[in-house]
Design an enzyme around this catalytic site. Structure first.
Site, PDB file in Angstrom:
ATOM      1  N   GLN A  19       0.818  -1.208   0.000  1.00 28.79           N
ATOM      2  CA  GLN A  19       0.000   0.000   0.000  1.00 28.79           C
ATOM      3  C   GLN A  19       0.857   1.265   0.000  1.00 28.79           C
ATOM      4  O   GLN A  19       2.058   1.220   0.272  1.00 28.79           O
ATOM      5  CB  GLN A  19      -0.920   0.000   1.224  1.00 28.79           C
ATOM      6  CG  GLN A  19      -0.210  -0.251   2.532  1.00 28.79           C
ATOM      7  CD  GLN A  19      -1.100  -0.867   3.591  1.00 28.79           C
ATOM      8  OE1 GLN A  19      -2.315  -0.953   3.462  1.00 28.79           O
ATOM      9  NE2 GLN A  19      -0.496  -1.298   4.683  1.00 28.79           N
ATOM     10  N   HIS A  50     -10.259   4.412  18.348  1.00 27.20           N
ATOM     11  CA  HIS A  50      -9.595   3.279  18.990  1.00 27.20           C
ATOM     12  C   HIS A  50     -10.220   2.920  20.336  1.00 27.20           C
ATOM     13  O   HIS A  50     -10.333   1.737  20.674  1.00 27.20           O
ATOM     14  CB  HIS A  50      -8.097   3.565  19.126  1.00 27.20           C
ATOM     15  CG  HIS A  50      -7.387   3.600  17.808  1.00 27.20           C
ATOM     16  ND1 HIS A  50      -6.986   4.774  17.206  1.00 27.20           N
ATOM     17  CD2 HIS A  50      -7.050   2.601  16.953  1.00 27.20           C
ATOM     18  CE1 HIS A  50      -6.419   4.492  16.045  1.00 27.20           C
ATOM     19  NE2 HIS A  50      -6.442   3.187  15.869  1.00 27.20           N
ATOM     20  N   GLU A  74      -0.616   1.089  13.240  1.00 22.90           N
ATOM     21  CA  GLU A  74      -0.054   2.272  13.895  1.00 22.90           C
ATOM     22  C   GLU A  74       0.140   2.091  15.393  1.00 22.90           C
ATOM     23  O   GLU A  74       0.730   2.934  16.060  1.00 22.90           O
ATOM     24  CB  GLU A  74      -0.899   3.521  13.608  1.00 22.90           C
ATOM     25  CG  GLU A  74      -2.238   3.585  14.312  1.00 22.90           C
ATOM     26  CD  GLU A  74      -3.361   3.020  13.477  1.00 22.90           C
ATOM     27  OE1 GLU A  74      -4.318   3.756  13.183  1.00 22.90           O
ATOM     28  OE2 GLU A  74      -3.298   1.830  13.146  1.00 22.90           O
ATOM     29  N   ASP A  94      -0.004  -7.946  11.681  1.00 21.51           N
ATOM     30  CA  ASP A  94      -0.192  -7.053  10.538  1.00 21.51           C
ATOM     31  C   ASP A  94       0.623  -7.573   9.366  1.00 21.51           C
ATOM     32  O   ASP A  94       1.773  -7.981   9.542  1.00 21.51           O
ATOM     33  CB  ASP A  94       0.224  -5.622  10.885  1.00 21.51           C
ATOM     34  CG  ASP A  94      -0.356  -4.603   9.920  1.00 21.51           C
ATOM     35  OD1 ASP A  94       0.039  -4.613   8.736  1.00 21.51           O
ATOM     36  OD2 ASP A  94      -1.212  -3.801  10.334  1.00 21.51           O
ATOM     37  N   ASP A 126       0.168 -12.371   7.203  1.00 23.52           N
ATOM     38  CA  ASP A 126      -1.223 -12.264   6.785  1.00 23.52           C
ATOM     39  C   ASP A 126      -2.109 -12.740   7.937  1.00 23.52           C
ATOM     40  O   ASP A 126      -1.906 -13.832   8.479  1.00 23.52           O
ATOM     41  CB  ASP A 126      -1.442 -13.140   5.547  1.00 23.52           C
ATOM     42  CG  ASP A 126      -2.831 -12.996   4.948  1.00 23.52           C
ATOM     43  OD1 ASP A 126      -3.806 -12.889   5.718  1.00 23.52           O
ATOM     44  OD2 ASP A 126      -2.948 -13.001   3.720  1.00 23.52           O
ATOM     45  N   GLY A 127      -3.078 -11.921   8.322  1.00 24.53           N
ATOM     46  CA  GLY A 127      -3.946 -12.271   9.439  1.00 24.53           C
ATOM     47  C   GLY A 127      -4.676 -13.582   9.240  1.00 24.53           C
ATOM     48  O   GLY A 127      -4.868 -14.355  10.187  1.00 24.53           O
ATOM     49  N   ASP A 145      -8.892  -4.629  13.243  1.00 26.09           N
ATOM     50  CA  ASP A 145      -8.702  -3.207  12.941  1.00 26.09           C
ATOM     51  C   ASP A 145      -7.995  -3.085  11.599  1.00 26.09           C
ATOM     52  O   ASP A 145      -6.795  -2.843  11.526  1.00 26.09           O
ATOM     53  CB  ASP A 145      -7.885  -2.551  14.066  1.00 26.09           C
ATOM     54  CG  ASP A 145      -7.643  -1.071  13.821  1.00 26.09           C
ATOM     55  OD1 ASP A 145      -8.365  -0.484  12.995  1.00 26.09           O
ATOM     56  OD2 ASP A 145      -6.727  -0.509  14.447  1.00 26.09           O
TER      57      ASP A 145
END
Length: 215
Positions: A19, A50, A74, A94, A126-127, A145
């Protein structure tokens, strides 16, 4: 209908394997994280997002000791999870390691040192793959999230019925899961798709909303 937010300056731009990431400053919202031209967090209102994502679920659970976070690069979701003293282990997964390093370097206002907490474990994977490898009934809570299902192809499969079935498998009997599902006003069809996928898997499914000015 559109929301116009004035950009003051661009600090950092980078393109990862997955990304485009920008650190910017908005006129009224302060510093912000933008991914693929979608605002993800700003320093003026990220706490609303959050806190709303994390605390209703963890306060509903009787004793969340082990928590899985999918996404949340983040570090702000991790920050909120670790505010619960009962949490003994928080695993943040993540797919984009470059984003996590970007956050560590530039977004201390958001993660506030949460990556350094001894209870925190960060996994770059990868989740979907991570969840598939976990044992049945191994987590008390799962917090998803991710980028919005309409803004990113890499996240879309993690809103699917198939993925939710795997999440259900790794939750303990009294486990709880929460996910953000995008903007229900502007993208109501996508929101309904996510909600319907959840309802097919979880015996109790409830929805709630929080207004985030930057979204």
């Amino acid at each position: 209908m559109a929301t116009l937010i004035k950009l003051r300056r661009l600090y950092v731009y980078t393109k990862t394997k997955y990304q485009e990431i920008m650190l910017v400053e908005f006129e009224e919202l302060g510093k912000g994280l933008v991914i693929d031209n979608y605002i993800q967090s700003t320093e003026s209102d990220e706490h609303i997002y959050h806190e709303s994502l994390v605390h209703p679920a963890l306060l509903t659970h009787p004793l969340p000791r082990k928590v899985l976070i999918i996404g949340g690069g983040e570090g702000a979701t991790l920050r909120e999870v670790l505010k619960h003293n009962c949490v003994q282990k928080a695993v943040m997964v993540d797919i984009d390691g470059e984003l996590v390093e970007f956050a560590k370097k530039y977004l201390d206002v958001m993660h506030q040192g949460s990556f350094n907490d001894p209870r925190a474990e960060v996994v770059i994977m990868d989740g979907k793959e991570y969840v598939a490898k976990q044992a049945d009934k191994s987590f008390d809570a799962v917090i998803i999230d991710l980028t919005d299902p309409y803004s990113s192809e890499i996240a879309k499969s993690l809103y699917s019925e198939e993925f939710y079935k795997d999440i259900y498998r790794i939750l303990k009997d009294d486990g709880i899961m929460v996910t953000q599902a995008g903007n229900s006003f502007f993208f109501n069809k996508v929101y309904e798709w996510v909600y319907n996928n959840l309802s097919k898997v979880f015996p109790i499914t409830m929805e709630y909303e929080a207004w985030i000015p930057s979204f």
